[in-house]
Write a protein that holds these residues in place. Sequence first.
Motif, PDB file in Angstrom:
ATOM      1  N   PHE B  65       0.944  -1.666  -0.011  1.00 21.78           N
ATOM      2  CA  PHE B  65      -0.230   0.059  -0.152  1.00 21.78           C
ATOM      3  C   PHE B  65       0.667   0.939   0.574  1.00 21.78           C
ATOM      4  O   PHE B  65       0.958   2.651  -0.693  1.00 21.78           O
ATOM      5  CB  PHE B  65      -0.994  -0.401   1.714  1.00 21.78           C
ATOM      6  CG  PHE B  65      -1.484   0.989   1.363  1.00 21.78           C
ATOM      7  CD1 PHE B  65      -2.815   0.938   0.660  1.00 21.78           C
ATOM      8  CD2 PHE B  65      -1.804   2.612   2.763  1.00 21.78           C
ATOM      9  CE1 PHE B  65      -3.996   2.458   0.832  1.00 21.78           C
ATOM     10  CE2 PHE B  65      -2.279   3.114   2.773  1.00 21.78           C
ATOM     11  CZ  PHE B  65      -3.705   3.230   1.873  1.00 21.78           C
ATOM     12  N   LEU B  68       2.382   1.166  -3.155  1.00 24.57           N
ATOM     13  CA  LEU B  68       1.406   2.190  -4.426  1.00 24.57           C
ATOM     14  C   LEU B  68       1.003   3.914  -3.946  1.00 24.57           C
ATOM     15  O   LEU B  68       1.480   4.345  -4.886  1.00 24.57           O
ATOM     16  CB  LEU B  68       0.543   1.192  -4.518  1.00 24.57           C
ATOM     17  CG  LEU B  68      -1.103   2.019  -4.754  1.00 24.57           C
ATOM     18  CD1 LEU B  68       0.053   0.952  -6.315  1.00 24.57           C
ATOM     19  CD2 LEU B  68      -2.077   0.640  -4.578  1.00 24.57           C
ATOM     20  N   LEU B  69       1.590   4.076  -2.863  1.00 25.27           N
ATOM     21  CA  LEU B  69       1.323   5.924  -2.868  1.00 25.27           C
ATOM     22  C   LEU B  69       2.280   6.822  -2.710  1.00 25.27           C
ATOM     23  O   LEU B  69       1.866   7.307  -3.748  1.00 25.27           O
ATOM     24  CB  LEU B  69       1.366   5.425  -1.140  1.00 25.27           C
ATOM     25  CG  LEU B  69      -0.295   5.740  -0.312  1.00 25.27           C
ATOM     26  CD1 LEU B  69      -0.386   5.647   1.110  1.00 25.27           C
ATOM     27  CD2 LEU B  69      -1.342   6.460  -1.163  1.00 25.27           C
ATOM     28  N   ILE B  72       2.001   6.819  -7.004  1.00 27.08           N
ATOM     29  CA  ILE B  72       1.108   7.589  -6.920  1.00 27.08           C
ATOM     30  C   ILE B  72       1.166   8.425  -7.157  1.00 27.08           C
ATOM     31  O   ILE B  72       1.427   9.391  -8.690  1.00 27.08           O
ATOM     32  CB  ILE B  72      -0.779   7.579  -6.287  1.00 27.08           C
ATOM     33  CG1 ILE B  72      -1.010   5.796  -6.664  1.00 27.08           C
ATOM     34  CG2 ILE B  72      -1.100   8.212  -6.782  1.00 27.08           C
ATOM     35  CD1 ILE B  72      -2.244   5.442  -5.468  1.00 27.08           C
TER      36      ILE B  72
END
Lengths: 145, 159, 108, 95
Positions: B65, B68-69, B72
């Motif tokens: 997670f 992934l941040l 992004i």
Amino acid sequence: MIQALVLKVITKLMVGFIILFALYVQFHGDYSPGGGFQAGVIFAAAFILYGMVMGLQNVERVLPPWLTHKLMALGVIIYTLVGIYSFFVGYNFLDYGALSPAHPEHGQHYGILLVEFGVGVTVAGVVISIYYAFVNRSKTSKEDE
Amino acid sequence: MRSLFISFVLLSLTWLLLSGVYKGLIMGLGLLSVLLTIYFVRRMDKIDGYTIDFSINIFKLLGYFFWLLMEIAKSNIEVVKAIIKGDNHINKKMFFISTSQRSDLGKVIFANSITLTPGTISINLENNQLCVHALNFNEASTKGLEEMDRRVKNIESGS
Amino acid sequence: MDFLPMLIQIFSWVFIVLGSCLMVIGAAGMLRFADFWARLHAASVIESGGMIFLLLGMCLQANDWLIFFKLAFIGLFLFITGPAATHAVAKAALSDQSRKNSTKSAIK
Amino acid sequence: MFVLATFALLISIILVLLRLYFSQTLFDRVLALNAFGTMAVILIGVVGFLSGRPDFLDIALLYALINFVGTVAVLKYFKYGTIGDSDKQTSKLSG
């Protein structure tokens, strides 16, 4: 039934949380905005989402149409019974104090909870029944063509 | 049995974190609500015959997670640059990439991660082939997607 | 101990300003791009970048755990369902396009 | 700070609504509607903070949910012509 795997998995994941959120809105009517009507609509939205993604036969087996018709009436019956109960105990119609004569404050709390529950059950039943009726109508109108 | 326990814990935690009213009556109603929800969800699982396979390692999922941040944030900068430059400087392309995850949930996490990073969007997921649309296609974008695929495969706990 | 609250304030300012900028840029991109497939990516800036930064900024401003968790739930919900909705739109658009192309070639 | 965020959100909502108005195809509109929904969710939260009553967040969560259901419903309706079962559609295509 939609063939997209992503929508299917996301729907199966989220539908439980949506139902729980509906019940949360239902029972917290006097602490935060919301109440019976919104809770019924969210509850129905969970089943409508499930029905759209996983197919009509499945949702009609989870929550059969005859049951939603009964639910519509059940909510009104709960509402009325609360009113009539206070009527018989010697209070006015829907006077929540009757539910606990020693503590009228508690009685009001329980009364609102019960009446809101009745409203929520009726709204959920009505909205899901409208969905079923709408979908079945479009099916029959296609057969007519 | 294990999935039942996990869903009970998750739903109760959700109720407690949302509610904020810790009185006996409301907590009892919360327990009833959780049981009713589990009843409906089990019924749905039984009727449509499609259960999600939760073979995911939670700690690895958290690590993924945060990675992934970061991704992004990086790709946001790229797309903002592309928006400022305008229509003539983009190189749109649609291409296929293969997914190597075993479970459906892993594939869906991969597809959703691709959509979440701006600049690439997953369009169609079918038979281990994922159709991806990229805003600014170059060699590096396929490499990045392959690394993401590997990382998502990594979070699936081995049986 | 006056340092930590100030740091939190500064971070939440930065996040909220950044999120607002991303929102406006994404919306401008949706208006600017001429093609549907390019617009999908501009909308994706709104739904991932702007949403995450604004919610993070609000989370840092929350003075109550309850509000913090509710914001986290909203963020998680949008984080899961937003891409699914975008995926559904893209898939429907692709199938519509291919259907139109096939009918055109059939007419020819 | 929240005033700034509110203004930014309102400007972007106006831009997205212009997109909604001037678009030609259905999918453009659905996309714009989806982005509008996301912005509306965050706007509800920001306005709640601005007025010092963050209990609006329940409504924001509800709006996010209805936005998702609505998008799926619109897409399904325009693809299959019904929001119920599409088995009839597939049998029509094959038969």
